[in-house]
Structures are given as C-alpha cells and as structure tokens.
Design an enzyme around this catalytic site. Structure first.
Site, short mmCIF file in Angstrom:
data_model
loop_
_atom_site.label_atom_id
_atom_site.label_comp_id
_atom_site.label_asym_id
_atom_site.label_seq_id
_atom_site.Cartn_x
_atom_site.Cartn_y
_atom_site.Cartn_z
N HIS A 1 -10.19 -5.11 -3.08
CA HIS A 1 -8.86 -5.49 -2.64
C HIS A 1 -8.89 -5.68 -1.08
O HIS A 1 -9.70 -5.14 -0.35
CB HIS A 1 -7.76 -4.27 -2.64
CG HIS A 1 -8.55 -2.94 -2.34
ND1 HIS A 1 -9.43 -2.16 -3.27
CD2 HIS A 1 -8.43 -2.07 -1.15
CE1 HIS A 1 -9.61 -1.04 -2.72
NE2 HIS A 1 -9.42 -1.17 -1.32
N ASP B 1 0.83 -1.24 0.00
CA ASP B 1 0.05 0.06 0.12
C ASP B 1 0.75 1.22 -0.02
O ASP B 1 1.91 1.36 0.72
CB ASP B 1 -1.02 0.11 1.17
CG ASP B 1 -2.07 1.02 1.17
OD1 ASP B 1 -3.23 0.66 1.01
OD2 ASP B 1 -1.77 2.07 1.07
N ILE B 2 0.28 1.99 -0.72
CA ILE B 2 1.29 3.52 -1.01
C ILE B 2 1.22 4.45 0.32
O ILE B 2 2.22 5.12 0.48
CB ILE B 2 0.77 4.30 -2.42
CG1 ILE B 2 1.99 5.19 -2.64
CG2 ILE B 2 -0.43 5.19 -1.87
CD1 ILE B 2 1.53 5.46 -4.21
P1 AMP Z 1 -9.91 1.37 0.13
O1 AMP Z 1 -10.06 2.74 0.92
O2 AMP Z 1 -10.09 0.35 0.90
O3 AMP Z 1 -10.22 1.63 -1.35
O4 AMP Z 1 -8.19 1.44 -0.01
C1 AMP Z 1 -7.39 1.97 -1.03
C2 AMP Z 1 -6.21 1.66 -0.75
O5 AMP Z 1 -5.36 2.11 -1.90
C3 AMP Z 1 -5.55 2.92 0.21
O6 AMP Z 1 -5.10 2.07 1.48
C4 AMP Z 1 -4.58 3.61 -0.52
O7 AMP Z 1 -3.26 4.12 0.28
C5 AMP Z 1 -4.05 2.59 -1.68
N1 AMP Z 1 -3.56 3.18 -2.84
C6 AMP Z 1 -4.08 4.27 -3.39
N2 AMP Z 1 -3.03 4.36 -4.55
C7 AMP Z 1 -2.17 3.45 -4.53
C8 AMP Z 1 -1.17 3.09 -5.48
N3 AMP Z 1 -0.93 3.73 -6.36
N4 AMP Z 1 -0.32 1.92 -5.12
C9 AMP Z 1 -0.53 1.54 -3.84
N5 AMP Z 1 -1.67 1.61 -3.00
C10 AMP Z 1 -2.57 2.65 -3.47
#
Ligand code: AMP
Ligand code: ZN
Length: 115
Positions: A101, A31-32
């Site tokens: 996810h 996760d970023i």
């Molecule tokens: P959700 O709120 O359950 O939809 O989680 C989305 C997740 O995606 C969050 O924890 C973000 O930090 C993560 N995220 C968003 N963009 C990226 C990216 N480019 N690479 C990795 N994780 C990401």
C-alpha cells in the site's frame, strides 16, 4: 486475492472502507488511523505482500498507484504545496498489513528524516 488479507477483503467489499477511487488495477481508501489531514492508502487489486515481491509485470501497476496518488493530491488541493508518499516494507519499517500500500499523506508540513 489472499483469503486472510485485510486489504483483499476491503477491495472485495467484505470489510467496509471509505473508498476514494477504484479502477481495474488500483483501489484507494481512507486510512482508519489518519496521520495527517489527508491520509489515503492506494493498493493494487492484485495481492502482493511486500515491495520485495513485485514482479516486472507489476511495473505498470506501481506507476498507476503513484499517479493515482498525485491525482488525489491535485483534487484535494495540496499537489503544489507538497505531500508525502510512503511504502513501508517489512518489520523494521513498521509494515503492519502485508498487502502493499502506498500511503498518501497531505494537508500539513512533514519533517525529514521520518521517525
Ligand atoms: P503499514 O504500517 O504501512 O502496514 O500501514 C498499515 C495502515 O493500514 C495503517 O496506517 C493503518 O492505520 C491502516 N489500516 C489498518 N486497518 C485498516 C482498515 N480496516 N481500514 C483502513 N486502514 C486501515
Ligand atoms: Zn491482499
């Protein structure tokens, strides 16, 4: 593949990620914006927007996602101590990316109930 989907682009490699594992059905990456010492997202290769959109044909893939999370937890050494798995579905749960996810969070203690 959904052309406007961030996680489809990560799976196909047009947007970079820190890959943790991949196989025929599942892709996992860091996760970023990590919310724990380990914070990994496990996604199906097939684009599914929310957990409400899962088909019976996805049952095996969801099982693979959960087992991939358990395997990563074991590799990282916190399987026995404990970890958290989370699917956020739709707005009230804070879903931000509409490609399902599984969040794997580990390496610290978690409180209940979650926020
Ligand atoms: P959700 O709120 O359950 O939809 O989680 C989305 C997740 O995606 C969050 O924890 C973000 O930090 C993560 N995220 C968003 N963009 C990226 C990216 N480019 N690479 C990795 N994780 C990401
Ligand atoms: Zn997608």
């Amino acid at each position: 593949m959904s052309k406007d989907c961030l996680f489809c682009k990560i799976i196909e490699g047009t947007i970079p990620s820190r890959k943790v594992l991949e196989d025929e059905h599942v892709f996992a990456f860091e996760d970023i914006s990590p919310q724990a010492p380990t914070h990994i997202l496990i996604v199906p290769r097939r684009h599914v927007a929310t957990t409400n959109d899962l088909d019976p044909a996805d049952d095996a893939i969801v099982g693979k996602m959960v087992r991939a999370a358990a395997r990563i937890a074991a590799e990282r050494g916190f399987a026995d101590k404990g970890y958290r798995l989370v699917f956020n579905c739709n707005m009230a749960a804070g879903q931000a990316v509409y490609h399902i996810h599984l969040h794997l969070l580990g390496g610290r203690t978690f409180t209940w109930p979650p926020g």
